[in-house]
Design a protein around this motif. Structure first.
Motif, short mmCIF file in Angstrom:
data_model
loop_
_atom_site.label_atom_id
_atom_site.label_comp_id
_atom_site.label_asym_id
_atom_site.label_seq_id
_atom_site.Cartn_x
_atom_site.Cartn_y
_atom_site.Cartn_z
N SER A 209 3.26 5.51 3.79
CA SER A 209 2.30 6.55 3.69
C SER A 209 2.51 7.25 5.11
O SER A 209 2.90 6.71 6.06
CB SER A 209 0.94 5.59 3.95
OG SER A 209 0.80 4.80 2.85
N THR B 14 0.79 -1.27 0.00
CA THR B 14 0.01 0.00 0.00
C THR B 14 0.92 1.19 -0.18
O THR B 14 2.25 1.18 0.42
CB THR B 14 -0.99 -0.07 1.30
OG1 THR B 14 0.01 0.25 2.39
CG2 THR B 14 -1.34 -1.25 1.51
N THR C 227 -5.22 3.63 -7.90
CA THR C 227 -5.74 4.63 -6.63
C THR C 227 -4.82 5.40 -6.17
O THR C 227 -4.72 6.64 -5.66
CB THR C 227 -6.23 3.72 -5.60
OG1 THR C 227 -7.33 2.87 -6.21
CG2 THR C 227 -6.84 4.33 -4.57
N SER C 228 -3.38 4.84 -5.62
CA SER C 228 -2.25 5.63 -5.15
C SER C 228 -1.69 6.53 -6.19
O SER C 228 -0.87 7.28 -5.70
CB SER C 228 -1.60 4.81 -4.38
OG SER C 228 -1.03 3.60 -4.98
N LEU D 195 -8.37 0.27 1.24
CA LEU D 195 -7.75 -0.91 1.68
C LEU D 195 -8.75 -1.87 2.59
O LEU D 195 -8.63 -3.06 2.36
CB LEU D 195 -6.75 -0.39 2.69
CG LEU D 195 -5.57 -1.60 3.41
CD1 LEU D 195 -5.15 -2.30 2.40
CD2 LEU D 195 -4.53 -0.79 4.29
N ASN E 44 -3.47 -6.19 -5.27
CA ASN E 44 -3.46 -4.51 -5.11
C ASN E 44 -4.53 -4.05 -4.02
O ASN E 44 -5.70 -4.67 -3.96
CB ASN E 44 -3.59 -3.84 -6.25
CG ASN E 44 -2.36 -3.78 -7.14
OD1 ASN E 44 -1.31 -4.33 -6.87
ND2 ASN E 44 -2.38 -2.99 -8.31
N PRO E 45 -4.14 -3.10 -3.15
CA PRO E 45 -5.39 -2.61 -2.20
C PRO E 45 -6.68 -2.04 -2.81
O PRO E 45 -7.60 -2.07 -2.25
CB PRO E 45 -4.47 -1.51 -1.72
CG PRO E 45 -3.60 -1.13 -2.53
CD PRO E 45 -3.13 -2.28 -3.23
N ASP E 46 -6.56 -1.84 -4.42
CA ASP E 46 -7.71 -1.39 -4.89
C ASP E 46 -8.40 -2.67 -5.82
O ASP E 46 -8.78 -2.40 -6.89
CB ASP E 46 -7.48 -0.04 -5.89
CG ASP E 46 -6.32 -0.16 -6.84
OD1 ASP E 46 -5.78 -1.51 -7.06
OD2 ASP E 46 -5.99 0.70 -7.52
N ASP F 239 3.17 -1.57 3.99
CA ASP F 239 2.84 -0.16 3.67
C ASP F 239 4.46 0.46 3.38
O ASP F 239 5.28 0.59 4.07
CB ASP F 239 2.44 0.70 4.77
CG ASP F 239 1.85 2.12 4.53
OD1 ASP F 239 0.96 2.34 3.65
OD2 ASP F 239 2.87 3.06 4.94
N HIS G 42 -0.45 5.12 0.61
CA HIS G 42 -1.78 5.98 0.52
C HIS G 42 -3.11 5.50 0.17
O HIS G 42 -3.70 6.01 -0.79
CB HIS G 42 -1.32 7.32 0.05
CG HIS G 42 -0.37 8.17 0.66
ND1 HIS G 42 -0.57 8.71 1.78
CD2 HIS G 42 0.96 8.54 0.38
CE1 HIS G 42 0.61 9.25 2.42
NE2 HIS G 42 1.52 9.14 1.45
N SER G 43 -3.45 4.26 0.53
CA SER G 43 -4.54 3.44 -0.04
C SER G 43 -5.77 3.41 0.79
O SER G 43 -6.21 2.54 0.89
CB SER G 43 -4.11 2.04 -0.67
OG SER G 43 -2.95 2.26 -1.44
#
Length: 277
Positions: free
Chosen positions: A48, A18, A229-230, A25, A94-96, A45, A20-21
């Motif tokens: 972030s 991640t 997303t990030s 998340l 991915n976090p998205d 991370d 800034h997700s």
């Protein structure tokens, strides 16, 4: 309910890198926690500020957060998570990217049905339900780069080929959702950390194929992928890393055997492409 793989004791660890997700998340974590085969999730991370806040457990799934003080890149974060995992399989997500229920079991099915499986990707969906082109990819050779500049990005993605029981063999798939045997990933040396963002997944797939493994997409493994997303926080930096990655990929796989003038011309074309983007 338990899947056949969960009943057989097959364990999967997920790795999410991640940056800034926070906005997506938790949705990704909840989708993963609904996959019965998943044992644990390693959230890595990359710098972030503030660091994300995640639970230590969702249902039966343990979650561990590891924080880097800066952003060493997607490849570094993935390798850190895979090194900490102890399961038979490692899932990079991915976090998205939000898995539909049953997606992980469908991906595991490929390993049971096909020989020499290197990596299995999912059937990634756009927000409107269309197939995301990046789920199914061709090696970005110079000739294909030229065709893409002339004819459009479809030149870098295969036409729909033979799909048997939902399984399609491809040259490469997307790092947004990748399942591998952990021992194969580690034996390959993991992702090449010389890439900061973009092309590390294409590099991995090509190295797998060089070692005699095959890459697949499981059409039955559906997942919504929002994309970037990030990356939207700093699009110029992202495009710079994409260009650097393309140059590294070209030098590793496609520069050898070409006259020096031709290799130089292709490097210039890659830089021009990045500048236009």
């Amino acid at each position: 309910c338990m899947s056949q793989f969960a009943e057989q004791g097959v364990c999967v660890s997920a790795v999410i890198v991640t940056h800034h997700s926070d906005a997506v998340l938790m949705k990704a974590l909840h989708a993963l926690a609904r996959q019965p085969e998943l044992k644990d999730i390693f959230v890595v991370d990359n710098g972030s500020n503030p660091s994300p806040v995640v639970p230590t457990r969702l249902g039966n799934v343990c979650i561990e957060l590891r924080c880097n003080i800066d952003n060493p890149g997607f490849a570094v974060g993935c390798n850190q998570g895979a090194a900490a995992a102890l399961s038979d399989y490692v899932l990079f997500v991915n976090p998205d990217c939000f898995l539909h229920d049953g997606a992980l079991a469908a991906m595991l099915q490929v390993f049971a049905q096909q020989p020499r499986v290197g990596v299995v990707g999912g059937y990634l969906l756009e927000a409107d339900g269309r197939l995301q082109a990046q789920a199914r990819r061709l090696d970005p050779t110079p000739e294909r780069l030229w065709a893409a500049l002339r004819d459009g990005r479809q030149s870098l993605h295969p036409a729909v080929g033979e799909v048997t029981d939902g399984i399609e063999q491809v040259e490469a798939t997307s790092g947004a959702l990748m399942l591998m045997r952990r021992e194969v990933f580690l034996a390959l040396g993991g992702f090449d950390t010389g890439y900061r963002l973009h092309f590390e997944d294409l590099d991995l797939c090509r190295r797998l194929r060089q070692q005699g493994y095959a890459c697949y997409v499981q059409h039955a493994a559906r997942a919504l992928h929002l994309k970037g997303t990030s990356s939207r926080r700093n699009p110029v930096w992202v495009e710079l890393q994409k260009t650097r990655g393309f140059l590294r990929y070209f030098q590793r796989f496609d520069a050898q055997g070409r006259p020096a003038w031709e290799a130089l011309a292709w490097r210039a074309a890659i830089i021009l492409r990045g500048g236009l983007s």
